[in-house]
Enzyme design. Structure first.
Site, PDB file in Angstrom:
ATOM      1  N   PHE A  27       0.826  -1.218   0.000  1.00 45.79           N
ATOM      2  CA  PHE A  27       0.000   0.000   0.000  1.00 45.79           C
ATOM      3  C   PHE A  27       0.859   1.266   0.000  1.00 45.79           C
ATOM      4  CE2 PHE A  27      -1.970   2.910   3.344  1.00 45.79           C
ATOM      5  CZ  PHE A  27      -2.752   3.619   2.456  1.00 45.79           C
ATOM      6  N   ASP A  48       9.823  -6.739  -4.021  1.00 44.72           N
ATOM      7  CA  ASP A  48       8.646  -7.270  -3.329  1.00 44.72           C
ATOM      8  C   ASP A  48       8.371  -8.662  -3.875  1.00 44.72           C
ATOM      9  OD1 ASP A  48       5.959  -7.620  -2.102  1.00 44.72           O
ATOM     10  OD2 ASP A  48       6.007  -5.451  -1.821  1.00 44.72           O
ATOM     11  N   TYR A 104      -1.313 -10.742  14.221  1.00 47.21           N
ATOM     12  CA  TYR A 104      -0.384 -10.623  15.355  1.00 47.21           C
ATOM     13  C   TYR A 104      -0.600 -11.706  16.407  1.00 47.21           C
ATOM     14  CZ  TYR A 104      -0.101  -5.833  13.417  1.00 47.21           C
ATOM     15  OH  TYR A 104      -0.002  -4.740  12.596  1.00 47.21           O
ATOM     16  N   THR A 138       6.224   1.718  13.415  1.00 47.09           N
ATOM     17  CA  THR A 138       4.784   1.890  13.600  1.00 47.09           C
ATOM     18  C   THR A 138       4.484   2.707  14.857  1.00 47.09           C
ATOM     19  OG1 THR A 138       2.715   0.718  14.109  1.00 47.09           O
ATOM     20  CG2 THR A 138       4.724  -0.355  14.816  1.00 47.09           C
ATOM     21  N   TYR A 184       3.840  -7.834  17.362  1.00 48.05           N
ATOM     22  CA  TYR A 184       4.224  -6.906  16.281  1.00 48.05           C
ATOM     23  C   TYR A 184       4.917  -5.673  16.854  1.00 48.05           C
ATOM     24  CZ  TYR A 184       3.020  -3.264  12.715  1.00 48.05           C
ATOM     25  OH  TYR A 184       3.027  -2.223  11.809  1.00 48.05           O
ATOM     26  N   LYS A 188       8.825  -4.594  16.307  1.00 53.15           N
ATOM     27  CA  LYS A 188       9.139  -3.283  15.702  1.00 53.15           C
ATOM     28  C   LYS A 188       9.994  -2.455  16.668  1.00 53.15           C
ATOM     29  CE  LYS A 188       6.673  -2.623  11.727  1.00 53.15           C
ATOM     30  NZ  LYS A 188       7.309  -2.550  10.398  1.00 53.15           N
ATOM     31  N   LYS A 250     -18.823  -4.159  11.552  1.00 55.73           N
ATOM     32  CA  LYS A 250     -18.613  -4.826  12.842  1.00 55.73           C
ATOM     33  C   LYS A 250     -17.742  -3.986  13.759  1.00 55.73           C
ATOM     34  CE  LYS A 250     -19.172  -9.467  11.114  1.00 55.73           C
ATOM     35  NZ  LYS A 250     -18.503 -10.587  10.460  1.00 55.73           N
ATOM     36  N   VAL A 252     -15.608  -3.881  16.933  1.00 57.70           N
ATOM     37  CA  VAL A 252     -14.924  -4.754  17.879  1.00 57.70           C
ATOM     38  C   VAL A 252     -15.006  -4.146  19.287  1.00 57.70           C
ATOM     39  CG1 VAL A 252     -12.672  -5.710  18.524  1.00 57.70           C
ATOM     40  CG2 VAL A 252     -13.381  -5.687  16.123  1.00 57.70           C
ATOM     41  N   ARG A 259      -8.607   6.483  17.187  1.00 56.57           N
ATOM     42  CA  ARG A 259      -7.510   6.516  16.228  1.00 56.57           C
ATOM     43  C   ARG A 259      -7.500   7.879  15.533  1.00 56.57           C
ATOM     44  NH1 ARG A 259      -6.635   2.375  18.454  1.00 56.57           N
ATOM     45  NH2 ARG A 259      -6.182   0.316  17.593  1.00 56.57           N
TER      46      ARG A 259
HETATM   47  P1  NAD Z   1       1.562  -3.651   3.045  1.00 57.31           P
HETATM   48  O1  NAD Z   1       1.291  -4.995   3.628  1.00 57.31           O
HETATM   49  O2  NAD Z   1       0.596  -3.128   2.054  1.00 57.31           O
HETATM   50  O3  NAD Z   1       3.011  -3.642   2.384  1.00 57.31           O
HETATM   51  C1  NAD Z   1       4.091  -4.426   2.818  1.00 57.31           C
HETATM   52  C2  NAD Z   1       4.740  -5.038   1.582  1.00 57.31           C
HETATM   53  O4  NAD Z   1       5.900  -5.763   1.998  1.00 57.31           O
HETATM   54  C3  NAD Z   1       3.824  -6.046   0.864  1.00 57.31           C
HETATM   55  O5  NAD Z   1       3.698  -5.718  -0.514  1.00 57.31           O
HETATM   56  C4  NAD Z   1       4.531  -7.388   1.045  1.00 57.31           C
HETATM   57  O6  NAD Z   1       4.395  -8.257  -0.073  1.00 57.31           O
HETATM   58  C5  NAD Z   1       5.981  -6.939   1.218  1.00 57.31           C
HETATM   59  N1  NAD Z   1       6.772  -7.940   1.947  1.00 57.31           N
HETATM   60  C6  NAD Z   1       6.483  -8.473   3.160  1.00 57.31           C
HETATM   61  N2  NAD Z   1       7.419  -9.397   3.486  1.00 57.31           N
HETATM   62  C7  NAD Z   1       8.304  -9.436   2.449  1.00 57.31           C
HETATM   63  C8  NAD Z   1       9.463 -10.200   2.202  1.00 57.31           C
HETATM   64  N3  NAD Z   1       9.883 -11.115   3.075  1.00 57.31           N
HETATM   65  N4  NAD Z   1      10.141  -9.991   1.052  1.00 57.31           N
HETATM   66  C9  NAD Z   1       9.702  -9.064   0.149  1.00 57.31           C
HETATM   67  N5  NAD Z   1       8.594  -8.313   0.333  1.00 57.31           N
HETATM   68  C10 NAD Z   1       7.898  -8.495   1.469  1.00 57.31           C
HETATM   69  O7  NAD Z   1       1.703  -2.648   4.270  1.00 57.31           O
HETATM   70  P2  NAD Z   1       1.821  -1.031   4.275  1.00 57.31           P
HETATM   71  O8  NAD Z   1       0.596  -0.490   4.898  1.00 57.31           O
HETATM   72  O9  NAD Z   1       2.259  -0.548   2.959  1.00 57.31           O
HETATM   73  O10 NAD Z   1       2.976  -0.845   5.371  1.00 57.31           O
HETATM   74  C11 NAD Z   1       4.335  -0.629   5.035  1.00 57.31           C
HETATM   75  C12 NAD Z   1       5.151  -0.471   6.313  1.00 57.31           C
HETATM   76  O11 NAD Z   1       4.618   0.581   7.121  1.00 57.31           O
HETATM   77  C13 NAD Z   1       5.176  -1.716   7.206  1.00 57.31           C
HETATM   78  O12 NAD Z   1       6.466  -1.861   7.756  1.00 57.31           O
HETATM   79  C14 NAD Z   1       4.190  -1.415   8.304  1.00 57.31           C
HETATM   80  O13 NAD Z   1       4.515  -2.079   9.513  1.00 57.31           O
HETATM   81  C15 NAD Z   1       4.337   0.097   8.426  1.00 57.31           C
HETATM   82  N6  NAD Z   1       3.103   0.704   8.958  1.00 57.31           N
HETATM   83  C16 NAD Z   1       2.069   1.042   8.146  1.00 57.31           C
HETATM   84  C17 NAD Z   1       0.941   1.628   8.691  1.00 57.31           C
HETATM   85  C18 NAD Z   1      -0.211   2.118   7.848  1.00 57.31           C
HETATM   86  O14 NAD Z   1      -0.967   2.917   8.363  1.00 57.31           O
HETATM   87  N7  NAD Z   1      -0.384   1.698   6.612  1.00 57.31           N
HETATM   88  C19 NAD Z   1       0.839   1.838  10.068  1.00 57.31           C
HETATM   89  C20 NAD Z   1       1.898   1.447  10.869  1.00 57.31           C
HETATM   90  C21 NAD Z   1       3.026   0.898  10.297  1.00 57.31           C
HETATM   91  N1  UDP Z   2     -11.845  -2.760  14.061  1.00 61.17           N
HETATM   92  C1  UDP Z   2     -13.241  -2.896  14.146  1.00 61.17           C
HETATM   93  N2  UDP Z   2     -13.887  -3.549  13.137  1.00 61.17           N
HETATM   94  C2  UDP Z   2     -13.260  -4.088  12.061  1.00 61.17           C
HETATM   95  C3  UDP Z   2     -11.837  -3.946  11.987  1.00 61.17           C
HETATM   96  C4  UDP Z   2     -11.175  -3.274  13.009  1.00 61.17           C
HETATM   97  O1  UDP Z   2     -13.865  -2.420  15.095  1.00 61.17           O
HETATM   98  O2  UDP Z   2     -13.936  -4.654  11.189  1.00 61.17           O
HETATM   99  C5  UDP Z   2     -11.127  -1.970  15.108  1.00 61.17           C
HETATM  100  C6  UDP Z   2      -9.915  -2.650  15.775  1.00 61.17           C
HETATM  101  O3  UDP Z   2     -10.326  -3.459  16.855  1.00 61.17           O
HETATM  102  C7  UDP Z   2      -9.090  -1.448  16.214  1.00 61.17           C
HETATM  103  C8  UDP Z   2      -9.373  -0.387  15.128  1.00 61.17           C
HETATM  104  O4  UDP Z   2     -10.566  -0.827  14.470  1.00 61.17           O
HETATM  105  O5  UDP Z   2      -9.600  -0.956  17.439  1.00 61.17           O
HETATM  106  C9  UDP Z   2      -8.273  -0.182  14.099  1.00 61.17           C
HETATM  107  O6  UDP Z   2      -7.940  -1.391  13.499  1.00 61.17           O
HETATM  108  P1  UDP Z   2      -6.843  -1.554  12.369  1.00 61.17           P
HETATM  109  O7  UDP Z   2      -7.044  -2.899  11.749  1.00 61.17           O
HETATM  110  O8  UDP Z   2      -6.839  -0.420  11.429  1.00 61.17           O
HETATM  111  O9  UDP Z   2      -5.436  -1.608  13.137  1.00 61.17           O
HETATM  112  P2  UDP Z   2      -4.769  -0.796  14.321  1.00 61.17           P
HETATM  113  O10 UDP Z   2      -5.124   0.647  14.208  1.00 61.17           O
HETATM  114  O11 UDP Z   2      -5.268  -1.414  15.592  1.00 61.17           O
HETATM  115  O12 UDP Z   2      -3.325  -1.050  14.117  1.00 61.17           O
END
Ligand code: NAD
Ligand code: UDP
Length: 388
Positions: A27, A48, A104, A138, A184, A188, A250, A252, A259
């Protein structure tokens, strides 16, 4: 593409660089690649195991940036090409992770390996080859707020000192080991400590990013359409799936957790500033979020229901949400962060960055995308087979 006369925040010309982006097909990676191709002269080595979300940037060969992006399909767990790709680049950005809460507590080993063990070689190769690293951590490393341990009626709960999350002063507060939700966050946290120590002892140039719920188009998957039917993505995709299928959303444990949601395009602006201003970003940990977009999960569900009705013209359900227990939804060992307000002092001071998009506006553009992308596929998937 922007020309060569772009300047950094200190007025110096920005030189084109090569970036090794691990997890580029996810993403955040897909949006970052899009931005780098459309607005900068930089090159990307995109690593990837999947590339569906960046296919539009890779094909056809005639795209204006075709010679600036190269996809390498590899799993960083076991691919000997990793070090040479890091060596070929000026900067490595590591996004690879298992980062969906449903994993997780149900796949804690995979979660810990992915977020800690598999990231170690990336840190080592950057440090050993004197390469700069931007690592994605994160906001979950903060865990629960101090305020969540105060009595429910304590006035201190309203005091920002008890809930605002600051990079350089807030503690990391996780639940007990049997609450495997924290596998997780803990993995991290340990990789952050390893990177920080590599910086302190071996001079690694690093930046750590702590995203606070970045959301937008291409986040996760819609179960049964472009991901497993039984899969549980993050909340945006869960609620989008419910809306697309005309099912109640839903909540939870009643949806009382809070958030702050930030539009992916705002957050990507911050990452670009980090990439292009190494002198201001190196050695720092940055919160990247939008403190103005705070809601409870219940309020998010209500707003998404309202926005979805507006963008589709379809009426909402009479009862748009239902409560579900966390054990039923996620299984044993789930726990939750109560509240996540990012302190923006450091990112403001170092990069002068601020988020712009309101929650309503970001949901409007994201749900328009979700409807356009998935509504027809859902209709076909749920259509009854014609009687023979
Ligand atoms: P995502 O799952 O969409 O992207 C992660 C990508 O990493 C995937 O395309 C997956 O195929 C690739 N990947 C995983 N393991 C791999 C491996 N062993 N080899 C090669 N590729 C691999 O997640 P995202 O939302 O894009 O998140 C990216 C980063 O940001 C992550 O480290 C995540 O922990 C961190 N993060 C994101 C959010 C958010 O709000 N989206 C929040 C907190 C942390
Ligand atoms: N959650 C929920 N319904 C759903 C999915 C998630 O109520 O269908 C809640 C979850 O329990 C958490 C929040 O939404 O409190 C955010 O969830 P997310 O999956 O985005 O991850 P987080 O912010 O906890 O990392």
């Amino acid at each position: 593409m922007a020309s060569g006369n772009r300047v950094d925040l200190d007025g110096n010309p920005i030189k084109p660089i090569t970036i090794c982006m691990i997890g580029a097909g996810g993403f955040i990676g897909s949006h970052l690649c899009e931005k780098l191709m459309a607005e900068t002269p930089h090159k990307v080595l995109a690593l990837d195991v999947y590339n569906d979300k960046i296919k539009h940037l890779l094909e056809p060969d005639s795209l204006p940036w075709a010679d600036r992006i190269q996809f390498h399909r590899l799993n960083i767990k076991n691919d000997s090409r990793l070090e040479s790709l890091i060596r070929m680049a000026d900067l490595t950005i590591n996004l690879a992770a298992i980062c969906t809460p449903a994993d997780y507590n149900t796949r804690p080993l995979d979660t810990i390996y992915s977020n800690f063990i598999d990231a170690i070689p990336v840190v080592k190769y950057c440090s050993g080859n004197n390469k700069r690293l931007i690592h994605f951590s994160t906001c979950e490393v903060y865990g629960k707020t101090i305020g969540s341990f105060l009595p429910k009626d304590s006035p201190l709960r309203q005091d920002p000192a008890y809930y605002v999350l600051s990079e350089d002063s807030s503690p990391c507060i996780f639940g007990p080991i049997e609450k495997q939700r924290w596998s997780y966050a803990c993995a991290k946290q340990l990789i952050e400590r390893l990177i920080y120590a590599e910086g302190a002892e071996n001079g690694l140039d690093f930046t750590i990013v702590r995203p606070f719920n970045w959301i937008g188009p291409r986040m996760d998957f819609i179960p049964g359409i472009d991901g497993p039917s039984e899969g549980v993505p993050r909340v945006l995709a869960c609620f989008s799936n419910n809306l697309l299928r005309h099912e109640p959303l839903k909540l939870v444990d009643g949806g009382q957790s809070q958030r702050t949601f930030i539009y992916i395009k705002d957050a990507i602006e911050a990452v670009l500033l980090m990439i292009e201003n190494p002198a201001r970003a190196n050695g720092h940990i940055f919160n990247v979020g939008n403190p103005n977009n705070e809601v409870t999960v219940k309020q998010l569900a209500e707003m998404m229901t309202e926005v979805y009705a507006k963008v589709t013209g379809e009426p909402s359900l009479e009862k748009p949400t239902i409560d579900v227990s966390s054990e039923e939804f996620y299984g044993v060992g789930y726990d939750d962060s109560d509240k996540r307000i990012p302190d923006m002092t450091i990112i403001n001071k170092q990069l002068g960055w601020n988020p712009k998009t309101s929650l309503w506006d970001l949901l409007e553009s994201t749900l328009t995308y979700q409807h356009r992308t998935y509504a027809e596929a859902i209709k076909q998937a749920t259509a009854k087979p014609a009687a023979s």
